[in-house]
Design an enzyme around this catalytic site. Structure first.
Site, PDB file in Angstrom:
ATOM      1  N   VAL A   1      -2.240   5.543   1.663  1.00  0.00           N
ATOM      2  CA  VAL A   1      -3.388   4.634   1.603  1.00  0.00           C
ATOM      3  C   VAL A   1      -3.486   3.872   2.915  1.00  0.00           C
ATOM      4  CG1 VAL A   1      -4.428   2.688   0.383  1.00  0.00           C
ATOM      5  CG2 VAL A   1      -3.154   4.426  -0.896  1.00  0.00           C
TER       6      VAL A   1
ATOM      7  N   LEU B   1       0.849  -1.191   0.000  1.00  0.00           N
ATOM      8  CA  LEU B   1       0.000   0.000   0.000  1.00  0.00           C
ATOM      9  C   LEU B   1       0.885   1.242   0.000  1.00  0.00           C
ATOM     10  CD1 LEU B   1      -2.752  -0.903   2.649  1.00  0.00           C
ATOM     11  CD2 LEU B   1      -3.022  -0.837   0.165  1.00  0.00           C
ATOM     12  N   ASP B   2       0.505   2.244  -0.769  1.00  0.00           N
ATOM     13  CA  ASP B   2       1.224   3.516  -0.755  1.00  0.00           C
ATOM     14  C   ASP B   2       1.138   4.140   0.640  1.00  0.00           C
ATOM     15  OD1 ASP B   2       1.853   3.241  -3.398  1.00  0.00           O
ATOM     16  OD2 ASP B   2       0.251   4.551  -4.136  1.00  0.00           O
ATOM     17  N   PRO B   3       2.083   4.992   1.011  1.00  0.00           N
ATOM     18  CA  PRO B   3       2.067   5.602   2.346  1.00  0.00           C
ATOM     19  C   PRO B   3       0.748   6.280   2.710  1.00  0.00           C
ATOM     20  CG  PRO B   3       4.169   6.013   1.295  1.00  0.00           C
ATOM     21  CD  PRO B   3       3.299   5.356   0.262  1.00  0.00           C
TER      22      PRO B   3
END
EC number: 5.4.99.25
Length: 353
Positions: A48, A44-46
């Site tokens: 998200v 997951l992106d930071p």
């Protein structure tokens, strides 16, 4: 109790907060549990939040298996121009299919066009240019790119504003816990109160809730532990239907996960080899333990076996190691060896005699 935690194999579902990277969460979980065998499923992106499945112990070998499963998200996107609810639903319908995607510039994969499937895409709520949506998609789909493409096709322009993952395969949001919760549960477990920790620690079989299952006979377990595939004679019963090429889960009669692999026949017509394992978890009674099958390692390089045949014929089967039988049987004359080498293009290594 902490020693028991370090020996556990399974999954913990973390509710990832906004800010840290997925790899930072890995590190924190390692520190809390006191074990090095930790890995996440689906980065997951930071910015998200949501479901980040942590594989613990032997379960790290199932990361690639669970990663195949669809993901679900709830997100917010903003259109750049006014758009009606009917227009939103119409453009969402156009994207509920197989789509082409080009990964963003900042991604962990090469920027090549990919085909991904959007299984569900629904509008939950709309206010002005802001739309709250739900999407169920194939693993590896970039939701930020999806929102940009939706905006382009709608003619209004658009972008993703916020995103939360609510499921990865069978791992749902309602069983996720925060990092603070995990720390508290482990602290209680150290005091002998491990009920909360165990209630949130999921066995490896949880990854196969929605997979067809095969129960192997006791007589087949030891063979599987030593790397054998599952044949029809070792099948005790089947739970669920599968077709050739489907992934299946193989259990013991005691519901222990033996392994997983690809079915080589239909469940309605078992024939000879039933499962070709790519992951085996049962430990052999007199062996090295867990086995992870890697078919590519069994493939020989061109000329490799020819070289061995020539070497063995000229010097005996144990000439490479210098150990083994003294009697090697009849040997081929040196001139015959040279002819074989010239014919096959395989020569001895420099310095060999």
């Amino acid at each position: 109790m902490i020693e028991e935690i370090q020996k556990l194999n399974g999954f913990i579902v973390i509710d990832k907060p906004q800010g840290p990277t997925s790899h930072q969460v890995d590190y924190w979980v390692r520190q809390i549990l006191g074990t090095e065998k930790v890995g996440h499923i689906g980065t997951l992106d930071p910015n998200v939040t949501g479901v980040l499945v942590m594989a613990i112990g032997k379960a790290v070998r199932l990361i690639d298996v669970v990663h195949e499963k669809p993901k679900e998200y709830v997100g917010v996107m903003r259109f750049h121009s006014d758009i009606s609810e009917e227009e939103v639903r119409e453009v969402f319908r156009k994207f509920t299919t197989r789509i082409y995607q080009l990964p963003p510039v900042r991604s962990a994969v090469s920027r090549k066009v990919r085909i991904k499937t959007i299984y569900e895409l629904d509008m939950i709520e709309k206010k002005d240019k802001i739309v709250l949506f739900h999407v169920k998609c194939e693993s590896g789909t970039y939701i930020r790119t999806l929102c940009t493409d939706i905006g382009y096709v709608s003619g209004k322009g658009g972008q993703m504003v916020d995103l939360r993952r609510i499921s990865t395969g069978p791992f749902k949001e309602d069983i996720a816990i925060t990092l603070q919760d995990l720390q508290a549960y482990v602290d209680l477990a150290k005091e002998g109160k491990d009920e909360l920790f165990r209630s949130h620690f999921l066995d490896m079989t949880y990854a196969f809730i929605d997979y067809p299952k095969i129960v192997a006979k006791k007589s087949a377990v030891e063979n599987i532990a030593h790397g054998s595939d599952l044949y029809v004679g070792g099948v005790k019963l089947i739970d669920g239907n599968f077709q050739k090429g489907d992934r299946v889960c193989v259990l013991s009669e005691d519901n222990e996960l033996l392994g997983t692999g690809i079915a080589r026949c239909d469940s309605s017509n078992l024939f000879m080899k039933v499962v070709d394992f790519d992951h085996i978890f049962v430990e052999a009674k007199h062996g090295k333990g867990d086995v992870v099958r890697d078919r590519e390692k069994d493939v020989q390089r061109p000329g490799q076996q020819v070289h061995r045949n020539i070497r063995d014929a000229a010097h005996g089967p144990d000439s490479r190691t210098g150990r083994g039988r003294k009697e090697t049987g009849p040997q081929i004359a040196p001139n015959r060896v040279r002819k074989l080498q010239n014919k096959t293009g395989v020569h001895r290594r420099p310095g060999s005699h």
